[in-house]
Scaffold this active site. Structure first.
Site, mmCIF file in Angstrom:
data_model
loop_
_atom_site.group_PDB
_atom_site.id
_atom_site.type_symbol
_atom_site.label_atom_id
_atom_site.label_comp_id
_atom_site.label_asym_id
_atom_site.label_seq_id
_atom_site.Cartn_x
_atom_site.Cartn_y
_atom_site.Cartn_z
ATOM 1 N N CYS A 12 25.467 36.712 0.346
ATOM 2 C CA CYS A 12 26.458 36.640 -0.092
ATOM 3 C C CYS A 12 26.212 36.665 -2.072
ATOM 4 O O CYS A 12 27.255 36.482 -2.841
ATOM 5 C CB CYS A 12 27.683 34.961 0.477
ATOM 6 S SG CYS A 12 26.619 33.908 0.249
ATOM 7 N N ASP A 25 24.917 34.114 -3.382
ATOM 8 C CA ASP A 25 25.496 32.883 -3.938
ATOM 9 C C ASP A 25 24.002 31.964 -4.335
ATOM 10 O O ASP A 25 22.740 32.053 -3.026
ATOM 11 C CB ASP A 25 26.284 31.941 -3.374
ATOM 12 C CG ASP A 25 27.085 32.740 -2.580
ATOM 13 O OD1 ASP A 25 28.014 33.467 -3.930
ATOM 14 O OD2 ASP A 25 28.606 32.504 -2.427
ATOM 15 N N CYS A 45 30.576 30.164 -4.247
ATOM 16 C CA CYS A 45 31.929 29.533 -3.670
ATOM 17 C C CYS A 45 32.499 28.608 -3.548
ATOM 18 O O CYS A 45 31.480 27.745 -3.467
ATOM 19 C CB CYS A 45 31.517 30.318 -1.701
ATOM 20 S SG CYS A 45 30.511 29.416 -0.872
ATOM 21 N N CYS A 81 27.167 27.845 4.119
ATOM 22 C CA CYS A 81 27.282 27.209 2.803
ATOM 23 C C CYS A 81 26.436 26.395 2.897
ATOM 24 O O CYS A 81 25.795 25.786 1.699
ATOM 25 C CB CYS A 81 28.645 27.570 2.595
ATOM 26 S SG CYS A 81 29.885 28.297 2.588
HETATM 27 FE FE1 FES Z 1 27.705 32.306 -0.181
HETATM 28 FE FE2 FES Z 1 29.430 30.318 0.265
HETATM 29 S S1 FES Z 1 29.810 31.807 0.334
HETATM 30 S S2 FES Z 1 27.350 30.342 -0.231
#
Ligand code: FES
Length: 142
Positions: free
Chosen positions: A35, A37, A60, A104
């Site tokens: 993702c 992140d 997110c 996450c």
């Molecule tokens: Fe990447 Fe939540 S979607 S940490």
């Protein structure tokens, strides 16, 4: 039923312990390659106690809520307690995360462990490497 619990929404809209600690005793950064992140945790450690903890999360809502909750859960606790924190415990404390968002909360567990490992490394404290399994999601370790 709402997708996110009230606690997730609370910690997402009003996250605790956001920021950085200058001269932190340990810093941990992890990223999820899928993702994109990124989460960064800063620890101030005094007498084996997590005296202060702050985080920066570029990600997110679930990652922000997980970081906020995880920092609340280890603040004032011993290093051992912080080491024992699991992503499952973070998700439970948030009254659950949707299944596709559980990863996450894994970021929060890994970022804290990374910061503790950094603290051990900086201070030449011996540790069992098995306590810090390579994080499978982390693009930054490569
Ligand atoms: Fe990447 Fe939540 S979607 S940490």
């Amino acid at each position: 039923m709402a997708l996110y619990s009230e606690k997730v929404m609370d910690h997402f809209t009003n996250p605790r312990n956001v920021g950085i600690i200058e001269n932190a005793d340990g810093v941990g950064e992890v990223g999820n390659a899928k993702c994109g992140d990124i989460m960064k945790i800063y620890l101030k450690i005094e007498n084996d106690i997590i005296a202060d903890v702050k985080f920066e999360t570029f990600g997110c809502g679930s990652a922000i809520a997980s970081s906020s909750m995880a920092t609340e859960m280890i603040k004032g606790k011993s290093i051992q307690d912080a080491m024992a924190l699991t992503n499952k415990a973070v998700a439970e404390a948030l009254d659950g995360l949707p299944a596709h968002k559980l990863h996450c909360s894994v970021l929060a567990e890994e970022a804290i462990k990374n910061a503790l490992k950094d603290y051990y490394d900086r201070n030449g404290i011996a540790y069992d490497k098995a306590q810090f399994p390579d994080c499978e999601h982390c693009a930054h370790c490569e």
